[in-house]
Motif scaffolding. Structure first.
Motif, PDB file in Angstrom:
ATOM      1  N   ILE A 271       3.167   4.280  -1.140  1.00 55.35           N
ATOM      2  CA  ILE A 271       2.286   4.630  -0.028  1.00 55.35           C
ATOM      3  C   ILE A 271       1.478   3.382   0.298  1.00 55.35           C
ATOM      4  O   ILE A 271       0.729   2.879  -0.548  1.00 55.35           O
ATOM      5  CB  ILE A 271       1.358   5.800  -0.385  1.00 55.35           C
ATOM      6  CG1 ILE A 271       2.178   7.036  -0.765  1.00 55.35           C
ATOM      7  CG2 ILE A 271       0.421   6.100   0.776  1.00 55.35           C
ATOM      8  CD1 ILE A 271       3.057   7.564   0.346  1.00 55.35           C
ATOM      9  N   THR A 272       1.635   2.868   1.510  1.00 53.79           N
ATOM     10  CA  THR A 272       1.050   1.582   1.873  1.00 53.79           C
ATOM     11  C   THR A 272      -0.331   1.707   2.520  1.00 53.79           C
ATOM     12  O   THR A 272      -0.997   0.692   2.737  1.00 53.79           O
ATOM     13  CB  THR A 272       1.978   0.833   2.836  1.00 53.79           C
ATOM     14  OG1 THR A 272       2.172   1.624   4.016  1.00 53.79           O
ATOM     15  CG2 THR A 272       3.331   0.568   2.185  1.00 53.79           C
ATOM     16  N   THR A 273      -0.772   2.917   2.815  1.00 54.01           N
ATOM     17  CA  THR A 273      -2.075   3.138   3.442  1.00 54.01           C
ATOM     18  C   THR A 273      -3.182   2.529   2.587  1.00 54.01           C
ATOM     19  O   THR A 273      -3.197   2.713   1.361  1.00 54.01           O
ATOM     20  CB  THR A 273      -2.326   4.639   3.614  1.00 54.01           C
ATOM     21  OG1 THR A 273      -1.181   5.225   4.232  1.00 54.01           O
ATOM     22  CG2 THR A 273      -3.561   4.897   4.461  1.00 54.01           C
TER      23      THR A 273
ATOM     24  N   ILE B  88       5.080   7.831  -7.767  1.00 52.45           N
ATOM     25  CA  ILE B  88       4.652   7.207  -6.513  1.00 52.45           C
ATOM     26  C   ILE B  88       3.775   5.991  -6.808  1.00 52.45           C
ATOM     27  O   ILE B  88       2.933   6.021  -7.706  1.00 52.45           O
ATOM     28  CB  ILE B  88       3.868   8.198  -5.642  1.00 52.45           C
ATOM     29  CG1 ILE B  88       4.748   9.401  -5.282  1.00 52.45           C
ATOM     30  CG2 ILE B  88       3.362   7.532  -4.367  1.00 52.45           C
ATOM     31  CD1 ILE B  88       4.006  10.513  -4.570  1.00 52.45           C
ATOM     32  N   TYR B  89       3.970   4.939  -6.048  1.00 56.76           N
ATOM     33  CA  TYR B  89       3.135   3.737  -6.131  1.00 56.76           C
ATOM     34  C   TYR B  89       2.185   3.737  -4.942  1.00 56.76           C
ATOM     35  O   TYR B  89       2.599   3.540  -3.804  1.00 56.76           O
ATOM     36  CB  TYR B  89       4.024   2.496  -6.130  1.00 56.76           C
ATOM     37  CG  TYR B  89       3.301   1.157  -6.139  1.00 56.76           C
ATOM     38  CD1 TYR B  89       1.939   1.049  -6.392  1.00 56.76           C
ATOM     39  CD2 TYR B  89       4.005  -0.018  -5.901  1.00 56.76           C
ATOM     40  CE1 TYR B  89       1.293  -0.174  -6.409  1.00 56.76           C
ATOM     41  CE2 TYR B  89       3.377  -1.263  -5.914  1.00 56.76           C
ATOM     42  CZ  TYR B  89       2.022  -1.329  -6.160  1.00 56.76           C
ATOM     43  OH  TYR B  89       1.385  -2.550  -6.166  1.00 56.76           O
ATOM     44  N   PHE B  90       0.911   4.003  -5.198  1.00 61.66           N
ATOM     45  CA  PHE B  90      -0.127   3.881  -4.176  1.00 61.66           C
ATOM     46  C   PHE B  90      -0.608   2.442  -4.206  1.00 61.66           C
ATOM     47  O   PHE B  90      -1.209   2.000  -5.194  1.00 61.66           O
ATOM     48  CB  PHE B  90      -1.285   4.841  -4.461  1.00 61.66           C
ATOM     49  CG  PHE B  90      -0.933   6.297  -4.331  1.00 61.66           C
ATOM     50  CD1 PHE B  90      -1.029   6.932  -3.104  1.00 61.66           C
ATOM     51  CD2 PHE B  90      -0.505   7.023  -5.431  1.00 61.66           C
ATOM     52  CE1 PHE B  90      -0.699   8.278  -2.971  1.00 61.66           C
ATOM     53  CE2 PHE B  90      -0.182   8.362  -5.320  1.00 61.66           C
ATOM     54  CZ  PHE B  90      -0.276   9.000  -4.095  1.00 61.66           C
ATOM     55  N   GLN B  91      -0.370   1.696  -3.153  1.00 60.64           N
ATOM     56  CA  GLN B  91      -0.668   0.269  -3.170  1.00 60.64           C
ATOM     57  C   GLN B  91      -2.161  -0.043  -3.194  1.00 60.64           C
ATOM     58  O   GLN B  91      -2.556  -1.103  -3.690  1.00 60.64           O
ATOM     59  CB  GLN B  91      -0.022  -0.421  -1.964  1.00 60.64           C
ATOM     60  CG  GLN B  91       1.481  -0.543  -2.042  1.00 60.64           C
ATOM     61  CD  GLN B  91       2.026  -1.459  -0.974  1.00 60.64           C
ATOM     62  OE1 GLN B  91       1.356  -1.791   0.001  1.00 60.64           O
ATOM     63  NE2 GLN B  91       3.266  -1.879  -1.146  1.00 60.64           N
ATOM     64  N   HIS B  92      -2.970   0.876  -2.683  1.00 61.23           N
ATOM     65  CA  HIS B  92      -4.397   0.568  -2.546  1.00 61.23           C
ATOM     66  C   HIS B  92      -5.250   1.699  -3.132  1.00 61.23           C
ATOM     67  O   HIS B  92      -4.815   2.383  -4.045  1.00 61.23           O
ATOM     68  CB  HIS B  92      -4.721   0.304  -1.070  1.00 61.23           C
ATOM     69  CG  HIS B  92      -3.895  -0.781  -0.463  1.00 61.23           C
ATOM     70  ND1 HIS B  92      -4.063  -2.107  -0.780  1.00 61.23           N
ATOM     71  CD2 HIS B  92      -2.860  -0.740   0.432  1.00 61.23           C
ATOM     72  CE1 HIS B  92      -3.191  -2.846  -0.117  1.00 61.23           C
ATOM     73  NE2 HIS B  92      -2.447  -2.047   0.622  1.00 61.23           N
ATOM     74  N   HIS B  93      -6.446   1.883  -2.611  1.00 59.03           N
ATOM     75  CA  HIS B  93      -7.383   2.852  -3.176  1.00 59.03           C
ATOM     76  C   HIS B  93      -6.917   4.288  -2.929  1.00 59.03           C
ATOM     77  O   HIS B  93      -6.323   4.609  -1.893  1.00 59.03           O
ATOM     78  CB  HIS B  93      -8.771   2.695  -2.551  1.00 59.03           C
ATOM     79  CG  HIS B  93      -9.333   1.311  -2.671  1.00 59.03           C
ATOM     80  ND1 HIS B  93      -9.203   0.548  -3.811  1.00 59.03           N
ATOM     81  CD2 HIS B  93     -10.038   0.551  -1.793  1.00 59.03           C
ATOM     82  CE1 HIS B  93      -9.801  -0.616  -3.636  1.00 59.03           C
ATOM     83  NE2 HIS B  93     -10.305  -0.642  -2.419  1.00 59.03           N
ATOM     84  N   VAL B  94      -7.235   5.163  -3.899  1.00 57.52           N
ATOM     85  CA  VAL B  94      -6.969   6.594  -3.781  1.00 57.52           C
ATOM     86  C   VAL B  94      -8.272   7.329  -4.079  1.00 57.52           C
ATOM     87  O   VAL B  94      -8.934   7.057  -5.089  1.00 57.52           O
ATOM     88  CB  VAL B  94      -5.873   7.048  -4.758  1.00 57.52           C
ATOM     89  CG1 VAL B  94      -5.631   8.552  -4.625  1.00 57.52           C
ATOM     90  CG2 VAL B  94      -4.574   6.285  -4.494  1.00 57.52           C
TER      91      VAL B  94
END
Length: 352
Positions: A86-88, A105-111
């Motif tokens: 997820i690139t968001t 899942i790889y969340f590229q930034h903050h969650v």
């Protein structure tokens, strides 16, 4: 029965390999060519299957309980499909996302989780990677009391985690490359912490927490924390507390292990790398709480296994492969022979 249950997903894994399709499953199965369309069509409680690739969420706020399933993030287990990412930049899961689950899942930034006045509880994240900061609440306010999040994080690769003054968070068998902030009455078990902090401490504003069987590969101490217990952990340098003069307690810890405790590290130990091997070296030693030096750290966890992610009877799985079937390898001929195109696809799933 278990094999029959997985047959529909094996079919979906094979048929969706050639195109990026998103599957919503809730007794019936729907497929979509766009992630945001799949989310909009899903009802609360549905399972959402994501293929390999990079995807942007629009809007960036999710407002319903969903069970997210990607193909994984380790290159050696997603060579055929690519990893799910997820690139968001900022992903928000509102207070309406209670009991959501995430895997592969790889969340590229903050969650971020929660809304103003509405906590997000019962969340479970497994075998994911989070490149930015993981925020467990919308706000740090505790005017109405410390919220019980019942949050579980396991077998993930993360940066810093900020509970924002919440309690009942279980963090187990994670590779953590950042600080732990604002936790109350939470458990940290069999994690490997390898953060870099030139000026800040790693455990910040943590109260009444239990740290058991972790590997702390850093040199700094505690900051504005109190009443925590440390049991059977290993520490790169000295113990981060004084058991006589502080409110902290502990037993069975080993310190002064140095940084050279993992089987193989490529480059800087404080940066995650898929090529690294985070198994403990059999020859790694330290000093026990009685002052004995040269003490092996192998098998020193409370359960008799190793501290860190490869302890427990169910250690961290190589590749962090998700439970559901996914394409592991694919070999497709360049041209048809006799009207037939040769295709060999290997589909795998984690046993647990």
């Amino acid at each position: 029965m278990k094999k029959l249950y997985f047959l529909p997903f094996l079919f979906l894994a094979v048929t969706t390999f050639a195109q990026k399709q998103f599957v919503v499953q809730n007794g019936t199965t729907q497929t979509f060519n766009d992630l945001n369309a799949a989310i909009a069509a899903a009802s609360a409680g549905d399972t959402l299957y994501l293929p390999g690739g990079g995807f942007n969420l629009d809007p960036a706020t999710i407002d319903k309980t969903l069970h997210w399933r990607g193909v994984g993030h380790y290159p050696d287990s997603t060579a055929a499909t690519g990893h799910t990412q997820i690139t968001t930049y900022d992903v928000y899961f509102s207070g309406n996302c209670d009991n959501s689950t995430f895997e592969g899942i790889y969340f590229q930034h903050h969650v971020r989780f929660g809304s103003d006045g509405d906590e997000c509880t019962g969340v479970e994240i497994k075998r994911c990677r989070i490149g930015g900061i993981l925020y467990l609440r919308y706000t740090s306010d505790i005017g109405s009391g410390i919220p019980d999040l019942a949050f579980n994080l396991s077998e993930c690769v993360t940066s810093s985690i900020d509970a924002r003054n919440a309690m009942n968070i279980r963090t187990e068998k994670n590779l953590i490359f950042g600080s732990l902030n604002n936790f109350y009455q939470s458990l940290f078990n069999h994690n490997s912490l390898n953060p870099y902090a030139s000026s800040n401490r790693i455990i910040n504003y943590c109260t009444n927490c239990q740290f058991t069987n972790n590997v702390f590969n850093y040199s700094y101490g505690l900051y504005y924390s109190s009443n925590c217990n440390f049991e059977n952990n290993t520490f790169q340098s000295t113990l981060p507390y004084n058991s006589i003069t502080s409110t902290f307690t502990g037993s069975g810890n080993i310190y002064n292990t140095g940084t050279d405790i993992y089987e193989n590290i490529v480059g800087n130990i404080y940066n995650f790398d898929y090529a690294n091997d985070y198994h403990l070296k059999t020859e790694a030693t330290g000093t026990d709480e009685n002052g004995n030096t040269g003490v092996s750290i192998v098998g020193t966890a409370t359960d008799g296994t190793n501290p860190g992610i490869y302890g427990t009877s169910l250690p961290y799985k190589e590749g962090a492969v998700p439970y559901h079937p996914h394409i592991q390898t694919a070999d497709i001929d360049n041209e048809a022979v006799g009207g037939n195109l040769g295709v060999q696809i290997n589909v795998a799933a984690q046993e647990r």
